[in-house]
Design a protein around this motif. Sequence first.
Motif, short mmCIF file in Angstrom:
data_model
loop_
_atom_site.label_atom_id
_atom_site.label_comp_id
_atom_site.label_asym_id
_atom_site.label_seq_id
_atom_site.Cartn_x
_atom_site.Cartn_y
_atom_site.Cartn_z
N GLU A 210 0.64 -0.95 0.03
CA GLU A 210 0.08 -0.21 -0.09
C GLU A 210 0.84 1.06 -0.22
OE1 GLU A 210 -3.85 1.00 0.14
OE2 GLU A 210 -3.57 -1.47 -0.66
N LEU A 211 1.79 1.70 0.32
CA LEU A 211 2.94 2.33 0.48
C LEU A 211 3.57 2.32 -0.74
CD1 LEU A 211 4.22 2.13 4.46
CD2 LEU A 211 2.49 3.81 2.65
N SER A 212 3.54 1.57 -1.40
CA SER A 212 4.27 1.44 -3.01
C SER A 212 5.92 0.86 -2.59
CB SER A 212 4.28 2.45 -3.71
OG SER A 212 2.93 3.18 -3.96
N TRP A 213 5.91 0.06 -1.51
CA TRP A 213 7.12 -0.69 -0.58
C TRP A 213 7.60 -1.86 -2.39
CZ3 TRP A 213 9.46 -0.42 4.41
CH2 TRP A 213 9.24 0.93 4.83
N GLU A 214 8.34 -1.81 -2.36
CA GLU A 214 9.11 -3.15 -3.06
C GLU A 214 8.84 -4.03 -2.04
OE1 GLU A 214 12.79 -5.64 -5.55
OE2 GLU A 214 12.56 -3.54 -4.69
N VAL A 215 8.80 -5.71 -2.50
CA VAL A 215 8.16 -5.83 -1.39
C VAL A 215 9.01 -7.96 -1.25
CG1 VAL A 215 6.75 -7.68 0.54
CG2 VAL A 215 6.16 -5.28 -0.59
N ILE A 216 10.05 -8.53 -0.76
CA ILE A 216 10.53 -9.31 -0.98
C ILE A 216 11.14 -10.37 -0.33
CG2 ILE A 216 13.14 -10.88 -2.07
CD1 ILE A 216 13.65 -7.80 -2.75
N VAL A 217 10.40 -11.76 0.37
CA VAL A 217 9.56 -12.84 0.90
C VAL A 217 10.65 -13.88 0.48
CG1 VAL A 217 8.49 -14.40 1.85
CG2 VAL A 217 7.15 -11.75 1.04
N LEU A 248 20.99 -11.20 -3.03
CA LEU A 248 20.10 -9.63 -2.89
C LEU A 248 21.23 -8.58 -3.13
CD1 LEU A 248 17.16 -9.79 -0.95
CD2 LEU A 248 17.46 -9.91 -3.09
N THR A 249 21.14 -7.57 -3.60
CA THR A 249 21.62 -6.38 -3.75
C THR A 249 21.43 -5.24 -2.00
OG1 THR A 249 22.33 -6.48 -5.62
CG2 THR A 249 22.37 -4.15 -4.74
N LEU A 250 21.67 -6.15 -1.45
CA LEU A 250 20.92 -5.08 0.05
C LEU A 250 21.56 -3.60 -0.01
CD1 LEU A 250 21.08 -8.45 2.25
CD2 LEU A 250 19.00 -7.08 0.96
N ASP A 251 21.02 -2.62 0.44
CA ASP A 251 21.49 -1.31 0.25
C ASP A 251 20.63 -0.87 1.43
OD1 ASP A 251 18.96 -0.55 -0.65
OD2 ASP A 251 19.60 -0.62 -2.65
N GLY A 252 20.98 1.36 1.55
CA GLY A 252 20.88 1.93 2.63
C GLY A 252 19.35 1.66 2.54
N ARG A 253 18.83 1.74 1.58
CA ARG A 253 17.27 1.79 1.20
C ARG A 253 16.26 0.55 1.45
NH1 ARG A 253 14.54 6.22 2.05
NH2 ARG A 253 13.26 5.75 -0.18
N THR A 254 17.05 -0.32 2.00
CA THR A 254 16.57 -1.77 2.37
C THR A 254 16.52 -1.56 3.69
OG1 THR A 254 17.26 -3.37 0.33
CG2 THR A 254 16.57 -4.69 1.86
N VAL A 255 14.99 -2.40 4.20
CA VAL A 255 14.66 -2.67 5.64
C VAL A 255 14.51 -4.40 5.82
CG1 VAL A 255 13.97 -0.23 6.36
CG2 VAL A 255 12.33 -2.30 5.70
N ALA A 256 14.39 -5.04 6.57
CA ALA A 256 14.35 -6.47 6.73
C ALA A 256 13.72 -6.64 8.05
CB ALA A 256 15.76 -7.37 6.49
N GLU A 268 19.44 -18.02 12.09
CA GLU A 268 20.35 -18.09 10.48
C GLU A 268 20.26 -16.09 10.01
OE1 GLU A 268 20.17 -21.40 7.54
OE2 GLU A 268 19.82 -22.40 9.41
N PHE A 269 19.05 -16.36 9.51
CA PHE A 269 18.33 -15.16 8.95
C PHE A 269 19.51 -13.52 9.67
CE2 PHE A 269 15.38 -16.73 7.35
CZ PHE A 269 15.02 -16.53 5.62
N VAL A 270 18.99 -13.56 10.48
CA VAL A 270 20.17 -12.68 11.88
C VAL A 270 21.39 -12.32 11.16
CG1 VAL A 270 20.78 -11.30 13.98
CG2 VAL A 270 18.02 -11.80 12.98
N ALA A 271 21.61 -13.76 11.17
CA ALA A 271 22.95 -13.82 10.52
C ALA A 271 24.19 -13.93 9.29
CB ALA A 271 24.10 -15.30 11.33
N ALA A 272 23.29 -13.91 8.81
CA ALA A 272 23.49 -14.03 7.15
C ALA A 272 22.93 -12.18 6.71
CB ALA A 272 22.59 -14.54 6.34
N LEU A 273 22.27 -11.76 7.61
CA LEU A 273 22.00 -10.17 6.99
C LEU A 273 22.36 -9.06 7.97
CD1 LEU A 273 18.43 -10.29 6.83
CD2 LEU A 273 19.80 -10.36 5.30
N TRP A 274 23.07 -9.51 9.32
CA TRP A 274 24.09 -8.53 10.20
C TRP A 274 24.79 -8.15 9.76
CZ3 TRP A 274 22.45 -8.36 14.91
CH2 TRP A 274 23.38 -7.24 15.87
#
Length: 368
Positions: A210-217, A248-256, A268-274
């Motif tokens: 609804e906010l027009s954010w790109e969403v990846i699951v 994924l190309t994770l950048d400063g406009r991506t929130v997880a 595992e996810f927190v370790a991979a994204l840390w």
Amino acid sequence: MNELLPLLSRAREIADTRSPAVLGTVVEVEGSAYRREGARILVEPAGRLTGVVSGGCLERDVAAHAADVLATRAPRLITYDLRSPDEALWGLGLGCGGTITLLLEPLDTGSPESSPLGVFERLVADRRAADLVTKFRTRGPDGERVVVENTAVFATAPCSFETPVAPRSVDVSAPSGSTSYLVERLLPPARLLICGAERDAPSLARLARELSWEVIVADPKASAERDARFDGGVRILPGRPDAVARGLTLDGRTVAVVMTHSYLDDVEFVAALWSAPLPYLGLLGPPARRDRLIADLAMQGLQLETAALARLRAPAGLALGGRSPEVVALAILAEAQAVLAGASARPLGAPSSSLATPLDSALETLAP
């Protein structure tokens, strides 16, 4: 930038049919107004509007002016003075107490790259930051003229986390007169990575859409049944957390947001994204679960720097009250939006101080 995505999508559709259209941009605001500089609207001949430049009171009149722009194929400026009580007499009655100036310019739908929207398309595709300078008016001995020129100054590196800067109009004086510009810092659209596809994840995905954010699951347990929980605009990534993070190309406009409801998968996810440059890493669950997870990561040898710990929001979300998936989704996205905007999430009625910083790279281009 996210609010422009529906406008860009519609512009692509009408470009395919070579239909005419007009782009309206708020270029100057004095006093109070519902929208500020940089707000945009797409106007089509049949009256279809995409985007918002007011609370809905100006759009009909903007559409009438847009019809004249389509007929003449010449840009124009229109100004609404909402400071006078007389504005109630001609059907607005907004009571905003400000003056709003819009630039209306015809789009060359047969050549999208040369249209004013071309810079936005490149920004979305490349996920790079840019300063955009739009000349919209000159004043001189011969009077006032509408002169439209766009100059984009792109950042040379992929987007890092930056606090957005409010667009503003700038007048540059010279011996022969003055020139007016709209100066904007454009950041890539916000993107949400949801780690986990359990029953509460679709609510978060829907609100972000609804906010027009790109969403990846990212779903380690992906299946057709689980994928069907999300609409077609959501990208599903199957696989283990480390593979997802590498892909994924994770950048400063991506929130997880990590919400697998499996403790081991969460670790595992927190370790991979840390180590990714995420401004926001949310984790569902109570503080005791968070503390256990951090302790386990430390035992695995993960370097828990203070800066990285500050990015971890656990439990994720603002204290809005309520526990339904929809309220939890609202609380999480509100907190993530505040982080992306460099805002405090304070009540709007509370005293504030501006967070804006100068648009130095853009302003350097305005020297007479």
